[in-house]
Design a protein around this motif. Sequence first.
Motif, PDB file in Angstrom:
ATOM      1  N   HIS A 196      11.112   3.245   1.803  1.00 63.30           N
ATOM      2  CA  HIS A 196      10.674   1.857   1.616  1.00 63.30           C
ATOM      3  C   HIS A 196       9.153   1.715   1.670  1.00 63.30           C
ATOM      4  O   HIS A 196       8.561   0.927   0.926  1.00 63.30           O
ATOM      5  CB  HIS A 196      11.330   0.997   2.708  1.00 63.30           C
ATOM      6  N   LEU A 197       8.496   2.502   2.538  1.00 67.36           N
ATOM      7  CA  LEU A 197       7.064   2.312   2.789  1.00 67.36           C
ATOM      8  C   LEU A 197       6.162   3.246   1.976  1.00 67.36           C
ATOM      9  O   LEU A 197       4.949   3.061   1.974  1.00 67.36           O
ATOM     10  CB  LEU A 197       6.767   2.510   4.285  1.00 67.36           C
TER      11      LEU A 197
ATOM     12  N   VAL B 135       5.497   3.571   9.839  1.00 69.24           N
ATOM     13  CA  VAL B 135       5.589   2.140  10.136  1.00 69.24           C
ATOM     14  C   VAL B 135       4.465   1.436   9.376  1.00 69.24           C
ATOM     15  O   VAL B 135       3.461   2.055   9.023  1.00 69.24           O
ATOM     16  CB  VAL B 135       5.469   1.832  11.648  1.00 69.24           C
ATOM     17  N   ASP B 136       4.664   0.155   9.130  1.00 68.16           N
ATOM     18  CA  ASP B 136       3.615  -0.657   8.516  1.00 68.16           C
ATOM     19  C   ASP B 136       3.008  -1.527   9.608  1.00 68.16           C
ATOM     20  O   ASP B 136       3.665  -2.446  10.110  1.00 68.16           O
ATOM     21  CB  ASP B 136       4.198  -1.525   7.399  1.00 68.16           C
ATOM     22  N   VAL B 137       1.785  -1.221  10.007  1.00 64.23           N
ATOM     23  CA  VAL B 137       1.142  -1.959  11.094  1.00 64.23           C
ATOM     24  C   VAL B 137       0.410  -3.191  10.579  1.00 64.23           C
ATOM     25  O   VAL B 137      -0.102  -3.983  11.370  1.00 64.23           O
ATOM     26  CB  VAL B 137       0.172  -1.067  11.907  1.00 64.23           C
ATOM     27  N   ASN B 138       0.354  -3.355   9.263  1.00 60.63           N
ATOM     28  CA  ASN B 138      -0.331  -4.510   8.682  1.00 60.63           C
ATOM     29  C   ASN B 138       0.640  -5.608   8.258  1.00 60.63           C
ATOM     30  O   ASN B 138       0.432  -6.775   8.584  1.00 60.63           O
ATOM     31  CB  ASN B 138      -1.174  -4.054   7.484  1.00 60.63           C
TER      32      ASN B 138
ATOM     33  N   LEU C 143       2.522   8.294  13.407  1.00 68.72           N
ATOM     34  CA  LEU C 143       2.832   6.862  13.485  1.00 68.72           C
ATOM     35  C   LEU C 143       1.663   6.010  13.003  1.00 68.72           C
ATOM     36  O   LEU C 143       1.861   4.913  12.458  1.00 68.72           O
ATOM     37  CB  LEU C 143       3.188   6.479  14.920  1.00 68.72           C
ATOM     38  N   ARG C 144       0.447   6.498  13.194  1.00 68.11           N
ATOM     39  CA  ARG C 144      -0.741   5.748  12.794  1.00 68.11           C
ATOM     40  C   ARG C 144      -1.122   5.971  11.325  1.00 68.11           C
ATOM     41  O   ARG C 144      -2.118   5.424  10.851  1.00 68.11           O
ATOM     42  CB  ARG C 144      -1.929   6.166  13.676  1.00 68.11           C
ATOM     43  N   GLY C 145      -0.353   6.771  10.620  1.00 71.53           N
ATOM     44  CA  GLY C 145      -0.693   7.039   9.227  1.00 71.53           C
ATOM     45  C   GLY C 145      -1.877   7.972   9.082  1.00 71.53           C
ATOM     46  O   GLY C 145      -2.682   7.836   8.156  1.00 71.53           O
TER      47      GLY C 145
END
Length: 239
Positions: free
Chosen positions: A26-27, A88-91, A68-70
């Motif tokens: 998805h991301l 994860v999408d942190v934005n 996790l932080r990309g």
Amino acid sequence: FVPAGALPRQPQDVFVESYVRDALIHLNPSIAEKPERADEVIYKLRAIVLSVRSDGLVSANEEFTAWLRGERSMPFGHNHEHVTVHLVDVNDLSRNQYVATTQYSFRAGPAERRADLMLLVNGLPLVLIEAKTPVRHAVSWVDGALQVHKDYERHVPELFACNVFSVATEGKELRYGSIHMPVELWGPWQPDEARIGAGLLDLKQSITGLLRPHVLLDILANFTLFATDKKKRRLKIAC
């Protein structure tokens, strides 16, 4: 909320692989093009979990935090160019899946432990919560923190490979701390700089303040660091 028995995982799985796979597709457009690439990433994440025993929990957690932080990439681009992988999408927080569950069992060899509550983002267990009884005066949040620190982290360290922080409460007070943090350094969460007392209202403020997705992911992305002390030990420090 999803009951632990309804999560598609086995007790020896740290994370819910099918949820992680869905999030990767998805991301990440490059993984969506070829969904089998998600399995290559999951293989890397499994390797980090397996490294806990040999490299140490803080080292493994530092590497997982980078993912996790990309901050990690894979050769999924044109001509095998490396492209950033997002777990994860942190934005845009609406693009993540958030699950709370209870009695999250994990087995490592002969050792099996059951976390009272676990908060998962995209299938990754980021926050472990140990809850003790509120009706016995001899029991406090300290008992929960000690259980996390001296029992869980020692006997099932793999469960903390992607941990952001852990929480302990006895229903009156709440404290949180990162892996290997001495219990005396576990701190309260004080919303809006207000003084925290003890009681259900203050506990509710702490929970809704600390454990909302945007706060949790902000702490992960911007308010967690790794450092080396004078004894050359690697430490994890959360705000």
